[in-house]
Design a protein around this motif. Structure first.
Motif, PDB file in Angstrom:
ATOM      1  N   ARG A  52       1.067  -1.333  -0.095  1.00 48.69           N
ATOM      2  CA  ARG A  52      -0.134  -0.137  -0.117  1.00 48.69           C
ATOM      3  C   ARG A  52       0.841   1.462   0.164  1.00 48.69           C
ATOM      4  O   ARG A  52       0.517   2.427  -0.506  1.00 48.69           O
ATOM      5  CB  ARG A  52      -0.965  -0.023   1.327  1.00 48.69           C
ATOM      6  N   LEU A  53       2.152   1.248   0.725  1.00 50.91           N
ATOM      7  CA  LEU A  53       2.883   2.299   0.684  1.00 50.91           C
ATOM      8  C   LEU A  53       3.482   2.792  -0.660  1.00 50.91           C
ATOM      9  O   LEU A  53       3.629   3.887  -1.128  1.00 50.91           O
ATOM     10  CB  LEU A  53       3.928   1.948   1.689  1.00 50.91           C
ATOM     11  N   TYR A  54       3.775   1.688  -1.402  1.00 51.34           N
ATOM     12  CA  TYR A  54       4.243   1.754  -2.619  1.00 51.34           C
ATOM     13  C   TYR A  54       3.344   2.173  -3.788  1.00 51.34           C
ATOM     14  O   TYR A  54       3.599   3.008  -4.792  1.00 51.34           O
ATOM     15  CB  TYR A  54       5.104   0.613  -3.215  1.00 51.34           C
ATOM     16  N   ASN A  55       2.207   1.675  -3.551  1.00 46.69           N
ATOM     17  CA  ASN A  55       0.952   2.119  -4.522  1.00 46.69           C
ATOM     18  C   ASN A  55       0.616   3.690  -4.300  1.00 46.69           C
ATOM     19  O   ASN A  55       0.487   4.352  -5.193  1.00 46.69           O
ATOM     20  CB  ASN A  55      -0.328   1.236  -3.990  1.00 46.69           C
ATOM     21  N   GLY A  56       0.707   3.955  -3.048  1.00 49.45           N
ATOM     22  CA  GLY A  56       0.451   5.485  -2.554  1.00 49.45           C
ATOM     23  C   GLY A  56       1.552   6.270  -3.266  1.00 49.45           C
ATOM     24  O   GLY A  56       1.365   7.293  -3.781  1.00 49.45           O
ATOM     25  N   MET A  61       3.799   9.836  -7.811  1.00 53.50           N
ATOM     26  CA  MET A  61       4.527  10.047  -8.812  1.00 53.50           C
ATOM     27  C   MET A  61       5.942  10.177  -7.935  1.00 53.50           C
ATOM     28  O   MET A  61       6.759  11.082  -8.271  1.00 53.50           O
ATOM     29  CB  MET A  61       4.569  10.830  -9.728  1.00 53.50           C
ATOM     30  N   ILE A  62       6.053   9.536  -6.837  1.00 51.58           N
ATOM     31  CA  ILE A  62       7.267   9.568  -5.980  1.00 51.58           C
ATOM     32  C   ILE A  62       8.019   8.095  -6.303  1.00 51.58           C
ATOM     33  O   ILE A  62       7.529   7.060  -6.171  1.00 51.58           O
ATOM     34  CB  ILE A  62       7.013   9.586  -4.607  1.00 51.58           C
ATOM     35  N   ASN A  63       9.140   8.240  -6.993  1.00 50.56           N
ATOM     36  CA  ASN A  63      10.053   7.089  -7.039  1.00 50.56           C
ATOM     37  C   ASN A  63      10.763   6.624  -5.845  1.00 50.56           C
ATOM     38  O   ASN A  63      11.877   7.171  -5.393  1.00 50.56           O
ATOM     39  CB  ASN A  63      11.200   7.304  -8.151  1.00 50.56           C
ATOM     40  N   VAL A  64      10.208   5.685  -5.094  1.00 51.03           N
ATOM     41  CA  VAL A  64      10.899   5.201  -3.736  1.00 51.03           C
ATOM     42  C   VAL A  64      12.515   4.656  -4.047  1.00 51.03           C
ATOM     43  O   VAL A  64      12.575   3.841  -4.995  1.00 51.03           O
ATOM     44  CB  VAL A  64       9.878   4.132  -3.175  1.00 51.03           C
ATOM     45  N   PRO A  65      13.394   5.192  -3.430  1.00 53.03           N
ATOM     46  CA  PRO A  65      14.772   4.727  -3.593  1.00 53.03           C
ATOM     47  C   PRO A  65      14.983   3.570  -3.218  1.00 53.03           C
ATOM     48  O   PRO A  65      16.346   3.004  -3.265  1.00 53.03           O
ATOM     49  CB  PRO A  65      15.567   5.792  -2.885  1.00 53.03           C
ATOM     50  N   ILE A  93       7.429   8.307   3.472  1.00 53.26           N
ATOM     51  CA  ILE A  93       8.260   8.490   2.481  1.00 53.26           C
ATOM     52  C   ILE A  93       7.756  10.033   1.812  1.00 53.26           C
ATOM     53  O   ILE A  93       6.722  10.071   1.597  1.00 53.26           O
ATOM     54  CB  ILE A  93       8.075   7.644   1.115  1.00 53.26           C
ATOM     55  N   SER A  94       8.696  10.967   1.855  1.00 54.64           N
ATOM     56  CA  SER A  94       8.168  12.252   1.630  1.00 54.64           C
ATOM     57  C   SER A  94       9.274  12.542   0.065  1.00 54.64           C
ATOM     58  O   SER A  94      10.020  11.990  -0.374  1.00 54.64           O
ATOM     59  CB  SER A  94       8.885  13.281   2.487  1.00 54.64           C
ATOM     60  N   ARG A  95       8.385  13.635  -0.388  1.00 58.65           N
ATOM     61  CA  ARG A  95       9.104  14.134  -1.617  1.00 58.65           C
ATOM     62  C   ARG A  95      10.635  14.518  -1.574  1.00 58.65           C
ATOM     63  O   ARG A  95      11.315  14.340  -2.621  1.00 58.65           O
ATOM     64  CB  ARG A  95       8.395  15.403  -2.321  1.00 58.65           C
ATOM     65  N   GLY A  96      11.100  14.814  -0.336  1.00 52.86           N
ATOM     66  CA  GLY A  96      12.272  15.110  -0.199  1.00 52.86           C
ATOM     67  C   GLY A  96      12.673  16.865  -0.130  1.00 52.86           C
ATOM     68  O   GLY A  96      11.549  17.582  -0.424  1.00 52.86           O
ATOM     69  N   ALA A  97      13.983  17.172   0.018  1.00 50.76           N
ATOM     70  CA  ALA A  97      14.410  18.589   0.003  1.00 50.76           C
ATOM     71  C   ALA A  97      14.121  19.218  -1.277  1.00 50.76           C
ATOM     72  O   ALA A  97      14.721  18.768  -2.340  1.00 50.76           O
ATOM     73  CB  ALA A  97      15.494  18.849   0.735  1.00 50.76           C
ATOM     74  N   PRO A 110      13.631  11.735  -2.677  1.00 51.90           N
ATOM     75  CA  PRO A 110      12.799  11.401  -1.627  1.00 51.90           C
ATOM     76  C   PRO A 110      13.522  11.173  -0.323  1.00 51.90           C
ATOM     77  O   PRO A 110      14.647  10.481  -0.080  1.00 51.90           O
ATOM     78  CB  PRO A 110      11.898  10.184  -2.232  1.00 51.90           C
ATOM     79  N   THR A 111      12.901  11.463   0.706  1.00 51.84           N
ATOM     80  CA  THR A 111      13.238  11.145   2.110  1.00 51.84           C
ATOM     81  C   THR A 111      12.471   9.839   2.652  1.00 51.84           C
ATOM     82  O   THR A 111      11.288   9.877   2.636  1.00 51.84           O
ATOM     83  CB  THR A 111      12.960  12.317   2.964  1.00 51.84           C
TER      84      THR A 111
END
Length: 292
Positions: A52-56, A61-65, A93-97, A110-111
């Motif tokens: 669910r985290l990765y689906n969100g 449109m966040i590419n999880v690292p 998981i945030s968009r990052g700085a 991403p953070t």
């Protein structure tokens, strides 16, 4: 000893764990998260939470690292470093700085944060005697805006309703959608029982499809209890035979009064008790092992 928190590949004591003030998760609520539980040395429904985290993240449109396997190991290692058998885990998981504008393109990476600690959402007596809730004037987000099925860092819709609950002296508030159908509560899904049938709102009314919600539906079916996903209004809640809420942090908790109206005799019902007992048995043995 201070709890150890994972931030972007490293572990820090709680007092030293930091993210940038330019992180768009902080500035704009731009990100997703999961709340996960561990019981008796096992993480309950970890795969489902990670999925669910990765689906969100995909939805915004966040590419999880990290791969899903790497993220799973982050959760388990965070628990190990804190020597926890029973815990509440928060994955973020945030968009990052970026900069002070809201453009996601300005955020280069991403953070990822993982926290494992204890949580107590409601007093124990509410699980035994049941809770009283109110209906919030705040309406659930429309799916065409911020879809509630994405567990985003922007929880202001839920918080506005929670403020109403606080002002009314209630532990939870019921959210209706824009068509006046019951959606969910500020942090929990809702179930009612009528004539022996367990009923819960379908996803399209504007709910977060809870991992615990789905586990309870499966538990009810194992017990031979008929389950229906269908729309209903506050009237059906007022006239229900039983009512209870479910969520990762809350688990399953009976509701005995809504907007001052007792549900049936004002006590937790037999099907509610049966399902809660089955759920408690399930979490004792099911899950991903932390210590192997």
């Amino acid at each position: 000893m201070s709890i150890q928190i994972y931030v972007d590949g490293k572990y820090y004591p709680k007092e030293e764990a930091k993210i940038s003030v330019f992180d768009h998760g902080f500035l704009y609520g731009d990100g997703v998260f999961e709340g996960i539980r561990a019981y008796n040395g096992r993480v309950f429904k970890l795969k489902e939470h990670i999925d669910r985290l990765y689906n969100g993240a995909r939805g915004i449109m966040i590419n999880v690292p990290l791969t899903k396997e790497e993220m799973t190991e982050v959760v388990l290692e965070t628990l190990r470093r804190n020597q926890l058998q029973d815990a509440y885990i928060r994955l973020v998981i945030s968009r990052g700085a970026g900069d002070l504008g809201l453009d996601p393109k300005k955020c280069s990476k991403p953070t990822v944060v993982c926290i494992a600690d204890k949580i107590v959402l409601y007093p124990e007596e509410l699980y035994e005697k049941g809770m009283e809730i109110i209906t919030a004037a705040t309406r659930r987000n429309r799916p065409e805006g911020v879809n509630p099925q994405m567990k985003s860092l922007n929880y202001l819709n839920n918080i506005m309703a929670k403020l109403e609950a606080n002002l009314a002296g209630a532990p939870e508030a019921l959210l209706l959608n824009n068509e006046d159908y019951v959606a969910e509560c500020t942090g929990d899904n809702i179930f009612i029982v009528k004539n022996g049938v367990l009923i819960t709102p379908p996803p399209y009314v504007g709910i977060l499809v809870g991992i615990t919600r789905n586990a309870i539906i499966e538990a009810a079916e194992r017990l031979g209890i008929k389950v229906e996903e269908k729309v209903f209004t506050r009237y059906e809640v007022f006239t229900a035979d039983e009512c209870f809420l479910s969520g990762t942090a809350a688990e399953a908790v009976p509701v005995v009064k809504v907007d001052g109206r007792p549900i049936a005799d004002g006590k937790p019902g037999p099907i509610t008790k049966q399902i809660i007992k089955e759920f408690k048995e399930l979490i004792k043995t099911e899950g991903t092992e932390i210590y192997k």
